[in-house]
Scaffold this motif. Structure first.
Motif, mmCIF file in Angstrom:
data_model
loop_
_atom_site.group_PDB
_atom_site.id
_atom_site.type_symbol
_atom_site.label_atom_id
_atom_site.label_comp_id
_atom_site.label_asym_id
_atom_site.label_seq_id
_atom_site.Cartn_x
_atom_site.Cartn_y
_atom_site.Cartn_z
ATOM 1 N N MET A 112 0.810 -1.216 0.000
ATOM 2 C CA MET A 112 0.000 0.000 0.000
ATOM 3 C C MET A 112 0.841 1.262 0.000
ATOM 4 S SD MET A 112 -2.775 -1.664 0.007
ATOM 5 C CE MET A 112 -4.091 -0.494 0.287
ATOM 6 N N VAL A 113 2.164 1.084 0.001
ATOM 7 C CA VAL A 113 3.079 2.224 0.024
ATOM 8 C C VAL A 113 3.924 2.197 -1.237
ATOM 9 C CG1 VAL A 113 4.973 3.341 1.253
ATOM 10 C CG2 VAL A 113 3.124 2.236 2.532
ATOM 11 N N TYR A 114 4.063 3.344 -1.866
ATOM 12 C CA TYR A 114 4.830 3.429 -3.112
ATOM 13 C C TYR A 114 6.325 3.535 -2.820
ATOM 14 C CZ TYR A 114 6.526 5.238 -7.570
ATOM 15 O OH TYR A 114 7.216 5.412 -8.736
ATOM 16 N N GLY A 115 7.112 2.884 -3.673
ATOM 17 C CA GLY A 115 8.552 3.094 -3.638
ATOM 18 C C GLY A 115 9.357 2.124 -2.807
ATOM 19 N N LEU A 116 8.732 1.166 -2.174
ATOM 20 C CA LEU A 116 9.475 0.187 -1.379
ATOM 21 C C LEU A 116 9.953 -0.955 -2.268
ATOM 22 C CD1 LEU A 116 7.256 0.054 1.824
ATOM 23 C CD2 LEU A 116 9.236 1.499 1.337
ATOM 24 N N ALA A 117 10.941 -1.672 -1.783
ATOM 25 C CA ALA A 117 11.516 -2.765 -2.577
ATOM 26 C C ALA A 117 10.474 -3.836 -2.842
ATOM 27 C CB ALA A 117 12.698 -3.362 -1.839
ATOM 28 N N TRP A 118 10.371 -4.269 -4.060
ATOM 29 C CA TRP A 118 9.339 -5.208 -4.453
ATOM 30 C C TRP A 118 9.605 -6.612 -3.941
ATOM 31 C CZ3 TRP A 118 7.428 -4.327 -10.157
ATOM 32 C CH2 TRP A 118 7.014 -3.002 -10.277
ATOM 33 N N ASP A 119 10.846 -6.916 -3.608
ATOM 34 C CA ASP A 119 11.180 -8.290 -3.250
ATOM 35 C C ASP A 119 11.369 -8.490 -1.743
ATOM 36 O OD1 ASP A 119 14.725 -8.158 -4.203
ATOM 37 O OD2 ASP A 119 13.452 -6.776 -3.092
ATOM 38 N N ARG A 120 10.960 -7.503 -0.950
ATOM 39 C CA ARG A 120 11.100 -7.613 0.496
ATOM 40 C C ARG A 120 9.759 -7.856 1.155
ATOM 41 N NH1 ARG A 120 16.137 -5.454 1.959
ATOM 42 N NH2 ARG A 120 17.470 -5.758 0.108
ATOM 43 N N LEU A 121 9.711 -8.796 2.082
ATOM 44 C CA LEU A 121 8.466 -9.108 2.775
ATOM 45 C C LEU A 121 7.884 -7.881 3.458
ATOM 46 C CD1 LEU A 121 9.825 -12.022 2.509
ATOM 47 C CD2 LEU A 121 8.453 -12.615 4.509
ATOM 48 N N ARG A 122 8.760 -7.081 4.063
ATOM 49 C CA ARG A 122 8.266 -5.960 4.863
ATOM 50 C C ARG A 122 7.684 -4.838 4.011
ATOM 51 N NH1 ARG A 122 13.936 -5.626 5.688
ATOM 52 N NH2 ARG A 122 14.886 -3.875 4.585
ATOM 53 N N SER A 123 7.830 -4.932 2.702
ATOM 54 C CA SER A 123 7.232 -3.920 1.827
ATOM 55 C C SER A 123 5.732 -4.128 1.644
ATOM 56 C CB SER A 123 7.908 -3.952 0.451
ATOM 57 O OG SER A 123 9.275 -3.627 0.554
ATOM 58 N N TYR A 124 5.225 -5.266 2.080
ATOM 59 C CA TYR A 124 3.840 -5.643 1.835
ATOM 60 C C TYR A 124 3.022 -5.556 3.117
ATOM 61 C CZ TYR A 124 5.581 -6.998 -2.673
ATOM 62 O OH TYR A 124 6.160 -6.975 -3.926
ATOM 63 N N ASP A 125 1.812 -5.053 2.961
ATOM 64 C CA ASP A 125 0.976 -4.769 4.109
ATOM 65 C C ASP A 125 -0.085 -5.831 4.363
ATOM 66 O OD1 ASP A 125 1.526 -1.912 2.528
ATOM 67 O OD2 ASP A 125 1.848 -1.838 4.700
ATOM 68 N N PHE A 126 -0.522 -6.485 3.320
ATOM 69 C CA PHE A 126 -1.587 -7.477 3.464
ATOM 70 C C PHE A 126 -1.181 -8.765 2.762
ATOM 71 C CE2 PHE A 126 -4.445 -4.644 5.462
ATOM 72 C CZ PHE A 126 -4.258 -3.399 4.881
ATOM 73 N N TRP A 127 -1.601 -9.867 3.361
ATOM 74 C CA TRP A 127 -1.215 -11.192 2.865
ATOM 75 C C TRP A 127 -2.435 -12.105 2.803
ATOM 76 C CZ3 TRP A 127 3.850 -12.535 1.632
ATOM 77 C CH2 TRP A 127 4.811 -11.570 1.945
ATOM 78 N N GLY A 128 -2.403 -13.000 1.827
ATOM 79 C CA GLY A 128 -3.419 -14.044 1.778
ATOM 80 C C GLY A 128 -3.052 -15.198 2.687
ATOM 81 N N GLN A 129 -3.921 -16.200 2.710
ATOM 82 C CA GLN A 129 -3.717 -17.364 3.572
ATOM 83 C C GLN A 129 -2.806 -18.406 2.932
ATOM 84 O OE1 GLN A 129 -4.890 -17.711 6.824
ATOM 85 N NE2 GLN A 129 -5.219 -15.533 6.438
ATOM 86 N N GLY A 130 -2.586 -18.303 1.648
ATOM 87 C CA GLY A 130 -1.678 -19.226 0.977
ATOM 88 C C GLY A 130 -2.398 -20.373 0.289
ATOM 89 N N THR A 131 -1.743 -20.896 -0.738
ATOM 90 C CA THR A 131 -2.253 -22.068 -1.449
ATOM 91 C C THR A 131 -1.089 -23.029 -1.666
ATOM 92 O OG1 THR A 131 -3.504 -22.820 -3.385
ATOM 93 C CG2 THR A 131 -1.950 -21.021 -3.752
ATOM 94 N N GLN A 132 -1.321 -24.298 -1.417
ATOM 95 C CA GLN A 132 -0.254 -25.287 -1.477
ATOM 96 C C GLN A 132 0.001 -25.715 -2.921
ATOM 97 O OE1 GLN A 132 1.664 -26.858 1.127
ATOM 98 N NE2 GLN A 132 2.801 -27.622 -0.658
ATOM 99 N N VAL A 133 1.271 -25.715 -3.287
ATOM 100 C CA VAL A 133 1.712 -26.255 -4.574
ATOM 101 C C VAL A 133 2.670 -27.395 -4.284
ATOM 102 C CG1 VAL A 133 3.038 -25.805 -6.668
ATOM 103 C CG2 VAL A 133 1.393 -24.100 -5.826
ATOM 104 N N THR A 134 2.361 -28.560 -4.806
ATOM 105 C CA THR A 134 3.212 -29.730 -4.623
ATOM 106 C C THR A 134 3.585 -30.290 -5.990
ATOM 107 O OG1 THR A 134 2.112 -30.255 -2.528
ATOM 108 C CG2 THR A 134 3.431 -31.994 -3.556
ATOM 109 N N VAL A 135 4.887 -30.390 -6.226
ATOM 110 C CA VAL A 135 5.392 -30.897 -7.497
ATOM 111 C C VAL A 135 6.077 -32.228 -7.235
ATOM 112 C CG1 VAL A 135 6.802 -30.415 -9.520
ATOM 113 C CG2 VAL A 135 5.727 -28.528 -8.267
ATOM 114 N N SER A 136 5.556 -33.265 -7.835
ATOM 115 C CA SER A 136 6.123 -34.598 -7.630
ATOM 116 C C SER A 136 7.147 -34.909 -8.716
ATOM 117 C CB SER A 136 5.012 -35.643 -7.650
ATOM 118 O OG SER A 136 4.379 -35.669 -8.910
ATOM 119 N N SER A 137 8.139 -35.693 -8.339
ATOM 120 C CA SER A 137 9.209 -36.037 -9.293
ATOM 121 C C SER A 137 8.875 -37.290 -10.073
ATOM 122 C CB SER A 137 10.518 -36.227 -8.536
ATOM 123 O OG SER A 137 10.369 -37.222 -7.548
#
Length: 125
Positions: free
Chosen positions: A100-125
């Motif tokens: 929600m803030v402009y100009g912060l590093a795009w690849d840093r966790l602390r640059s983000y204010d809101f997060w989803g609950q997550g979705t599991q991705v499983t890749v089998s070999s």
């Protein structure tokens, strides 16, 4: 407040593809950037990709370059991550995040204010 809900995860064989979606609601019009992060068991959450919500521009972690594509649909307030040529190392919970803030590093966790609950991705070999 912004609410984020991911979908599209699942089990896929190595070499396969998945498309993750993240639906945003609430103050979505106030977002500056959105990103995807992932967290594998026993590891820290890491950056995957990010995109400007209001302007142009994307950023990718080295692990996904050439295989992952981040995109957005502003009319639907939805973020996407197309993942191709998946590898077992891509197995993780994938989270979307909103900045929600402009100009912060795009690849840093602390640059983000809101997060989803997550979705599991499983890749089998």
């Amino acid at each position: 407040q912004v609410q984020l809900e991911e979908s599209g995860g699942g089990l896929v064989q190595a070499g396969g593809s998945l498309r993750l979606s993240c639906a945003a609601s609430g103050r979505a019009s106030s977002m500056y950037n959105m990103g995807w992060f992932r967290q594998a068991p026993g590891k820290e959450r890491e950056f995957v990709a990010a995109i400007s919500w209001r302007y142009t521009g994307t950023k990718y972690a080295d692990a996904g370059k050439g295989r992952f594509t981040i995109s957005r649909d502003n009319a639907k307030n939805t973020l996407y991550l197309q993942m191709n040529s998946l590898k077992p190392d891509d197995t993780a919970v994938y989270y979307c995040a909103a900045a929600m803030v402009y100009g912060l590093a795009w690849d840093r966790l602390r640059s983000y204010d809101f997060w989803g609950q997550g979705t599991q991705v499983t890749v089998s070999s």
